[in-house]
Design an enzyme around this catalytic site. Sequence first.
Site, PDB file in Angstrom:
ATOM      1  N   GLN A  33       0.838  -1.208   0.000  1.00  0.00           N
ATOM      2  CA  GLN A  33       0.000   0.000   0.000  1.00  0.00           C
ATOM      3  C   GLN A  33       0.874   1.259   0.000  1.00  0.00           C
ATOM      4  O   GLN A  33       0.535   2.265   0.637  1.00  0.00           O
ATOM      5  CB  GLN A  33      -0.943  -0.002   1.200  1.00  0.00           C
ATOM      6  CG  GLN A  33      -2.138  -0.911   1.044  1.00  0.00           C
ATOM      7  CD  GLN A  33      -3.073  -0.471  -0.072  1.00  0.00           C
ATOM      8  OE1 GLN A  33      -3.190   0.706  -0.367  1.00  0.00           O
ATOM      9  NE2 GLN A  33      -3.747  -1.437  -0.695  1.00  0.00           N
ATOM     10  N   SER A  34       1.956   1.229  -0.732  1.00  0.00           N
ATOM     11  CA  SER A  34       2.881   2.356  -0.773  1.00  0.00           C
ATOM     12  C   SER A  34       2.245   3.601  -1.390  1.00  0.00           C
ATOM     13  O   SER A  34       1.835   3.593  -2.551  1.00  0.00           O
ATOM     14  CB  SER A  34       4.129   1.975  -1.576  1.00  0.00           C
ATOM     15  OG  SER A  34       4.933   3.112  -1.833  1.00  0.00           O
ATOM     16  N   ASN A  35       2.181   4.678  -0.600  1.00  0.00           N
ATOM     17  CA  ASN A  35       1.710   5.957  -1.138  1.00  0.00           C
ATOM     18  C   ASN A  35       2.699   6.511  -2.153  1.00  0.00           C
ATOM     19  O   ASN A  35       2.307   7.119  -3.145  1.00  0.00           O
ATOM     20  CB  ASN A  35       1.533   6.961   0.007  1.00  0.00           C
ATOM     21  CG  ASN A  35       0.563   6.475   1.062  1.00  0.00           C
ATOM     22  OD1 ASN A  35      -0.571   6.143   0.761  1.00  0.00           O
ATOM     23  ND2 ASN A  35       1.016   6.418   2.306  1.00  0.00           N
TER      24      ASN A  35
END
Length: 313
Positions: A33-35
């Site tokens: 879930q890397s921004n």
Amino acid sequence: MQMSGNKVRKLEFLMAEAVAGGHDCVITAGGIQSNHARATAVAARYLGLEPHLILRTSRQAVDSDPGLVGNLLVERMAGATLHMITKEEYGKVGSPALLEQLRQQLVSEGRKPYVIPVGGSNSLGVWGYVQAIDEIATQSQQFGGITDIAMACGSGGTTAGLALGSYLSPLKARVHAYGVCDTPDYFYDYIDGLLEGLGVAPGGPLLGGADARSLLRAVQARGAGYAISTEEELRTAQAVSAATGVVLDPVYSGKAVHALLREINESPDEWRGRTVLFVHTGGLLGMYDKLDQLDPLLQAHGPPVRRMQVKLP
């Protein structure tokens, strides 16, 4: 929303170098879930570059379709190619080597890739937040100035830029970095390396003999672990949102605000009379990965959902 978050300031400099160098695609890495990965994918498409994302996940999920929750939806809508790896592979090989492996693969296919490190946190990316200090100093004058700057610290680049910029500017705000993954010692050493890459040698004359340990205060705020939210952290995020309308993501700003408020409550004299600017680093889409934890919390502490009694004509 697709380009929100603190990574955008770093990407402004990194993507400019990618375009200037004639690259046709970009590579970066991060968690599932890397921004940063999401912002990089969108920025790349804005500039006509093809995004490739190395994303780490569990051994149980690595061979399955990752789905469309949160940041993944935006990445896949932007046409990013996802290269899935396990957390164990990430830990054993390391992000620099993984990025280099993919770079070599793309070069062998006739591409010209530009590599962006995790979080966009290299010395070039740090300039985004050195520059941000000018805006902070100007805007803070409207309410009498600030004494402290606090933020979540994940890859170190945002913290490095704010700490260096604050030190070199008239602002001279005290900087607090609430680490959500590694140890304070790791961040001090890593930020010293970023400063050296900028030509600002830690302990050198430009910094008056200072190093990262002098420029900022690193605080352990990892809690149960990176991207693992405790009920107390989520309760803080929910309470802040209900009181202010500011929604805190669970992985970064939520953990940092929880730790900051705990420190203020435990040692009020150390904070009394100070004006603290908290830098929200984004990450709203990550909330969708925490729905199982947030649902019972909101049911217990949020206002009720009511069936409106409609008076029909």
